[in-house]
Design an enzyme around this catalytic site. Sequence first.
Site: not given
Length: 494
Positions: A122, A124, A126, A232, A323, A417, A420, A435, A441
Site C-alpha cells: 500500500e 504510505k 503522509d 484512506y 521509506k 542588472c 549588463c 533588467c 543585456c
Amino acid sequence: MTTRQHSSPIPDQARKRIEELREQINYHNYLYYALDTPEIPDAEYDRLLRELQELEQQYPELITPDSPARRVGATPLEAFSEVRHELPMLSLNNAFSDQEVFDFDRRVRERLGVEHVEYHAEPKLDGLAISLLYEQGQLVRGATRGDGSRGEDVTRNVRTISAIPLKLDGSGFPASMEVRGGACMTKEGFRQLNSAQEHRGLKSFANPRNAAAGSLRQQDPGITAQRPLTIYCYGIGAVKGGNLPDRHSAIMQKLRDWGLRISPKAQQVEGAQGCLDYYRIMAAERNQLPYEIDGIVYKVDKIAWQEQLGQLSRAPRWALAHKFPAQEEITRLLDVEWQVGRTGALTPVARLKPVSVGGVMVSNATLHNQDEIERKDIRIGDTIVVRRAGDVMPEVVSVVESRRPPGAPRPQLPDRCPVCDSEVVRLPGEKVARCSGGLYCPAQRREAIKHFASRRAMDIEGLGDKRVEQLGKKNLIHNVADLYYLRQEQLETL
Ligand code: D41
C-alpha cells in the site's frame, strides 16, 4: 552500538550532548505535535532522535523516564477529551534499503515456516493516523492516534469530512468495528488552503500532513469542515459481533463495499521481489499522485499469519514501511544571486552549502521571487529547508528560525542588472523585477537564442542550452542571426 562498562566515567561531553538533544527534540515535538508547524524536516528530526537513542544506549545511567527517546508520538492536547484505544494503534518498523526488505521477508518466512508469502502493498500516505468507531453501522467516535494508547476525541471534526461515511452502506458489517486510516489532504487542496490562509494573513502550513493534522485538531468543527480533508483506510482495530474475511486484502475490499475509502493503488504482491517491483513503480509515480506518499507499507496478507507473527515492542512483525528517499533536508544559505532570464526577469537563486537530498547533491535552489523571500523571511546565513522533488529545480521551502545567526542580512534585490548594469525595474502589479537592458543585456540575448533554438520555437537539432552557452562564451554568436553564419570549422573546435 555496544553498552559501555559500568565502571568507566561518563564524559561531560556526552552528558551535555544528551541534554542538548533532549531539549531540541522536546522543542521540535512541541512544534510538530502541539502546533502542527514543524521547523525542521523529518529526516533531520530522525537524526536527532537516533543520536539521542544511541547515546542513551551507550550511557544507560543517563536515561530518564521523561526522555523524549523513551516516548514517541503525540501527547494528547488538553483541549480534547482523551480516548483510550481498546487495541493499541501500533507503529511501523521502517526499512530504507532493498536488503532490509529481503531480510524482513526472510524473517517472516522463517517464523512461519513457509516458502512463499503474499503481501499487501500500500502507498504510505503522509497523513495523520485516526480511528473511526462504527456501531451498528453508525459512526460514533473519531479519535487521533496520539501516542498509540491514548488519543484525542475528534468526533465532531471527523464528522465534517465528507469522505468519511456517517453510516456504512450495505450490510454484513460487525456490530462494532473500529476502522483505522490516515487523514490527509491532496497536494492541490493543500496549495489552495495555504494561499487562502496567506490571503487572510493567517499562518500557512509546512506540508499537507501538518495541514491535515492542524485541520483535524480544531476547536471549531466549522473550520475543519472548510478544509479539503480526505481519508484512506488501511486497517481495522477492535471488532465485536461479526466476522471479517481472513485476508487483509479482502477486508479492504469489504471496507470499500461499505462505503469507506481505501487506496486505489494498493495491490497484492508475491514475496520480497514483488514488494520491490511495486516500490519501484510507485517511486516513479510518486510526484504525479494527487497526495503525498513517503513510502510503501508491506503487510502479510493472511490474517492468521499476522496473528502468528504478533508484535515486538509496539510494532507488528508482519508489516514494514519501506521509506522513499527524503525530499527535504536542511543546509545553510550561503548567498543569493540573481539570474537574468529571457524576458529580463530577475530570479533569486540560493547558493547552498552542498547537501545530499535523496541521494543527489544540491548546491543551488530557487527562491522564486522577491515576494517569496520576504514572505518566508529568508536571510543570508540562515539554516533553511531545501526540497527536491522529481526533475524540477530544488526550492528553498522555509527557514529554521531558531538557528538564525545574529545579524543575518536580508537578500537585496539589486538596483542594477548583475550582468549588463542596466537599471532594474519592477512595474506596479508585477511579481518580478526586470533588467531594463533588453537585447543589450548579454544574459537576455543568450536566453533569447536558447529559446529561439528550442523545441518550442525553431526546434534546431543539436542546438541545446549547453551548446548556446559554449558558442556565446567563444564569442561566436551575439544574436539569433549569427547562428546562420556559423561555419563547420568553428563548430568542430567546440
Ligand atoms: O498509509 C499509511 N500511512 C499507513 C499507515 C498504512 N497504509 N498502513 C499502516 N498500517 C499500520 C499497521 C500495520 C500498524 C496497522 C499505517 C500505520 N500502521 C501507521 N500509521 C501511523 C502509525 C502507524
